[in-house]
Design an enzyme around this catalytic site. Sequence first.
Site, PDB file in Angstrom:
ATOM      1  N   GLY A 169       0.743  -1.149   0.155  1.00 50.78           N
ATOM      2  CA  GLY A 169      -0.064   0.090   0.098  1.00 50.78           C
ATOM      3  C   GLY A 169       0.722   1.276  -0.040  1.00 50.78           C
ATOM      4  N   ARG A 203      13.811   9.897  -1.551  1.00 47.56           N
ATOM      5  CA  ARG A 203      14.785  10.822  -1.728  1.00 47.56           C
ATOM      6  C   ARG A 203      15.929  10.863  -0.913  1.00 47.56           C
ATOM      7  NH1 ARG A 203      15.021  15.632   1.202  1.00 47.56           N
ATOM      8  NH2 ARG A 203      15.911  17.455   0.076  1.00 47.56           N
ATOM      9  N   ARG A 207      20.041   9.837  -2.179  1.00 48.10           N
ATOM     10  CA  ARG A 207      20.990  11.075  -1.992  1.00 48.10           C
ATOM     11  C   ARG A 207      22.159  10.579  -0.828  1.00 48.10           C
ATOM     12  NH1 ARG A 207      17.544  16.418  -3.127  1.00 48.10           N
ATOM     13  NH2 ARG A 207      17.374  16.078  -5.483  1.00 48.10           N
ATOM     14  N   ARG A 242       1.260  -4.776  -6.057  1.00 49.60           N
ATOM     15  CA  ARG A 242       1.407  -6.227  -5.404  1.00 49.60           C
ATOM     16  C   ARG A 242       1.741  -7.513  -6.269  1.00 49.60           C
ATOM     17  NH1 ARG A 242      -2.751  -3.470  -2.114  1.00 49.60           N
ATOM     18  NH2 ARG A 242      -1.722  -3.204   0.041  1.00 49.60           N
ATOM     19  N   ASP A 299       4.266  -4.721   6.393  1.00 45.66           N
ATOM     20  CA  ASP A 299       4.700  -6.092   6.867  1.00 45.66           C
ATOM     21  C   ASP A 299       4.931  -7.125   5.664  1.00 45.66           C
ATOM     22  OD1 ASP A 299       1.965  -5.967   7.128  1.00 45.66           O
ATOM     23  OD2 ASP A 299       2.087  -7.346   8.864  1.00 45.66           O
ATOM     24  N   THR A 317       3.489   2.746   5.910  1.00 49.70           N
ATOM     25  CA  THR A 317       2.040   2.317   5.760  1.00 49.70           C
ATOM     26  C   THR A 317       0.894   3.070   6.744  1.00 49.70           C
ATOM     27  OG1 THR A 317      -0.059   0.439   6.844  1.00 49.70           O
ATOM     28  CG2 THR A 317       2.436   0.348   7.764  1.00 49.70           C
ATOM     29  N   ASP A 346      -1.428   2.825   8.412  1.00 49.05           N
ATOM     30  CA  ASP A 346      -2.239   2.077   9.490  1.00 49.05           C
ATOM     31  C   ASP A 346      -1.237   2.235  10.980  1.00 49.05           C
ATOM     32  OD1 ASP A 346      -4.459   1.580   8.573  1.00 49.05           O
ATOM     33  OD2 ASP A 346      -3.456  -0.173   7.327  1.00 49.05           O
ATOM     34  N   ASP A 369       0.725   0.037  12.187  1.00 52.71           N
ATOM     35  CA  ASP A 369       0.285  -1.355  12.781  1.00 52.71           C
ATOM     36  C   ASP A 369       1.624  -2.094  12.475  1.00 52.71           C
ATOM     37  OD1 ASP A 369       0.046  -1.855  10.165  1.00 52.71           O
ATOM     38  OD2 ASP A 369      -1.821  -2.467  10.277  1.00 52.71           O
ATOM     39  N   ARG A 372     -27.408  17.055  12.939  1.00 56.32           N
ATOM     40  CA  ARG A 372     -27.437  15.755  12.417  1.00 56.32           C
ATOM     41  C   ARG A 372     -26.449  14.721  13.290  1.00 56.32           C
ATOM     42  NH1 ARG A 372     -28.446  16.190   6.259  1.00 56.32           N
ATOM     43  NH2 ARG A 372     -30.827  16.390   6.147  1.00 56.32           N
ATOM     44  N   ARG A 431      -8.619  -2.133   8.881  1.00 57.51           N
ATOM     45  CA  ARG A 431      -9.459  -3.246   8.745  1.00 57.51           C
ATOM     46  C   ARG A 431      -9.376  -4.179   9.769  1.00 57.51           C
ATOM     47  NH1 ARG A 431      -7.426  -5.197   3.200  1.00 57.51           N
ATOM     48  NH2 ARG A 431      -7.768  -3.219   2.366  1.00 57.51           N
ATOM     49  N   GLU A 433     -17.819  11.785  19.412  1.00 59.18           N
ATOM     50  CA  GLU A 433     -18.664  11.565  20.680  1.00 59.18           C
ATOM     51  C   GLU A 433     -18.404   9.804  20.765  1.00 59.18           C
ATOM     52  OE1 GLU A 433     -19.284  13.921  18.547  1.00 59.18           O
ATOM     53  OE2 GLU A 433     -19.916  15.487  20.182  1.00 59.18           O
ATOM     54  N   ARG A 484     -28.838  17.189  26.437  1.00 63.99           N
ATOM     55  CA  ARG A 484     -28.269  18.211  27.218  1.00 63.99           C
ATOM     56  C   ARG A 484     -27.861  19.489  26.156  1.00 63.99           C
ATOM     57  NH1 ARG A 484     -24.255  14.916  28.536  1.00 63.99           N
ATOM     58  NH2 ARG A 484     -22.813  15.706  27.305  1.00 63.99           N
ATOM     59  N   GLN A 536      -7.510   9.020   2.672  1.00 65.43           N
ATOM     60  CA  GLN A 536      -6.562   8.908   3.923  1.00 65.43           C
ATOM     61  C   GLN A 536      -5.149   8.576   3.198  1.00 65.43           C
ATOM     62  OE1 GLN A 536      -8.881   6.884   7.201  1.00 65.43           O
ATOM     63  NE2 GLN A 536      -9.901   6.704   5.236  1.00 65.43           N
TER      64      GLN A 536
HETATM   65  P1  ADP Z   1       2.364  -4.347   2.591  1.00 67.51           P
HETATM   66  O1  ADP Z   1       3.902  -4.385   2.177  1.00 67.51           O
HETATM   67  O2  ADP Z   1       1.865  -2.851   2.489  1.00 67.51           O
HETATM   68  O3  ADP Z   1       1.916  -5.005   3.943  1.00 67.51           O
HETATM   69  P2  ADP Z   1       1.408  -6.470   1.103  1.00 67.51           P
HETATM   70  O4  ADP Z   1       0.892  -7.569   2.224  1.00 67.51           O
HETATM   71  O5  ADP Z   1       0.200  -6.433   0.036  1.00 67.51           O
HETATM   72  O6  ADP Z   1       1.745  -4.973   1.475  1.00 67.51           O
HETATM   73  O7  ADP Z   1       2.793  -7.210   0.666  1.00 67.51           O
HETATM   74  C1  ADP Z   1       3.162  -6.547  -0.574  1.00 67.51           C
HETATM   75  C2  ADP Z   1       3.822  -7.639  -1.586  1.00 67.51           C
HETATM   76  O8  ADP Z   1       4.928  -8.218  -0.507  1.00 67.51           O
HETATM   77  C3  ADP Z   1       3.061  -8.803  -2.008  1.00 67.51           C
HETATM   78  O9  ADP Z   1       2.219  -8.486  -2.959  1.00 67.51           O
HETATM   79  C4  ADP Z   1       4.141  -9.928  -2.354  1.00 67.51           C
HETATM   80  O10 ADP Z   1       4.559  -9.925  -3.430  1.00 67.51           O
HETATM   81  C5  ADP Z   1       5.087  -9.647  -1.149  1.00 67.51           C
HETATM   82  N1  ADP Z   1       4.867 -10.677   0.090  1.00 67.51           N
HETATM   83  C6  ADP Z   1       3.959 -10.502   1.099  1.00 67.51           C
HETATM   84  N2  ADP Z   1       3.890 -11.509   2.169  1.00 67.51           N
HETATM   85  C7  ADP Z   1       4.733 -12.431   1.418  1.00 67.51           C
HETATM   86  C8  ADP Z   1       5.349 -13.556   1.990  1.00 67.51           C
HETATM   87  N3  ADP Z   1       4.960 -14.243   3.066  1.00 67.51           N
HETATM   88  N4  ADP Z   1       6.434 -14.009   1.235  1.00 67.51           N
HETATM   89  C9  ADP Z   1       6.882 -13.560   0.061  1.00 67.51           C
HETATM   90  N5  ADP Z   1       6.234 -12.376  -0.359  1.00 67.51           N
HETATM   91  C10 ADP Z   1       5.450 -11.819   0.244  1.00 67.51           C
END
Ligand code: ADP
Length: 320
Positions: free
Chosen positions: A11, A21, A25, A72, A103, A126, A128, A130, A163, A172, A188, A212, A252
């Site tokens: 993402g 950058r 550099r 991806r 990740d 990312t 998120d 996370d 409203r 997610r 709220e 209130r 976002q």
């Molecule tokens: P993000 O890096 O944002 O978490 P994805 O989970 O879509 O995004 O992962 C990006 C790309 O990384 C995937 O399309 C795939 O090519 C590679 N990838 C993800 N998980 C694995 C895995 N377990 N082993 C090898 N490549 C992976």
Amino acid sequence: MKRIGVLTSGGDASGMNPALRAVVRTAIVNGLEVIGIERGYEGLLNGWLRPMELSSVGGIINRGGTILRTARSERFKTEEGLQQASRILHDNHIDGLIVIGGDGSFRGAHRLQEVSGVPVIGIPATIDNDIGGTEYTLGYDTALQVAMDAIDKIRDTADSFERIFVIEVMGRSRGFIAAAVGLAGGAEAVLIPEVPFDLVQVCEKLKKGIARGKRSAIIVTAEGAASAHDVATFVEMYLREETRATVLGYTQRGGSPTATDRIMGARFGALAVELLLRGQSRMMTAWQRGELVSVPLSATWEQPRELDTSLLKLNEVLAS
Ligand code: ADP
């Protein structure tokens, strides 16, 4: 080490360009050649490479998304795909790789190093926030700013029409954006996947506020907790008050990176190159307790990030 590669994957997130950058550099200033790999691992498999100069990353510090593009790649996950990617790295004499992504991308980077022997370093990006092992990921601050601005704008309409609005933000499986932006926007009520909630209780709370004299109300929901439309339908039926749903969605992800995302992008990018130069591998640049550090890439899946639920509790008090 003479030549390194850099790619953005998964993402897109604001701050990827400032990080790119900094990578390009810092590397060139330190005498390295840099190859930009377009469209993430899909581009690596296809050999979509371009040499990067100092000027290749000019004028991008203030741009969201990624000039290298992202993608991806299912093929990359296969044994054949990893072998092909490894061949491309060796054929092009790339002896270090920096992966800017989430990740999933880091799991891929880890496996790629196992297969190819080429050292890899990750830069967390990312919206998120996370990823385990780091308290900051590029794109989070920009996403918060965008979502907060949207809440402020919607609040004007909510106040004027008296409203209730339900605003769905990204997240997610995790509620980092919702919890933070709920507090920043004075929502709220805030619904996140990590904490069970009861919509009847939420409605009863809103009812007290209306009694209130509150003129409007905003409920922030993370997409993984409940859909804005479902919540709005329930609230409208229960309270018999007009309720509208807004899904912020992809707004976002984009937008000019905030100062925080530019500064963190610069620091992560420069550190990633230093780590390669120091002979390190399978590490990720990270932020922990206000310090720039490096942690093993495996921390991203071995140390799941805890959500600080005190934000929600604070908001309960402040937005009552
Ligand atoms: P993000 O890096 O944002 O978490 P994805 O989970 O879509 O995004 O992962 C990006 C790309 O990384 C995937 O399309 C795939 O090519 C590679 N990838 C993800 N998980 C694995 C895995 N377990 N082993 C090898 N490549 C992976």
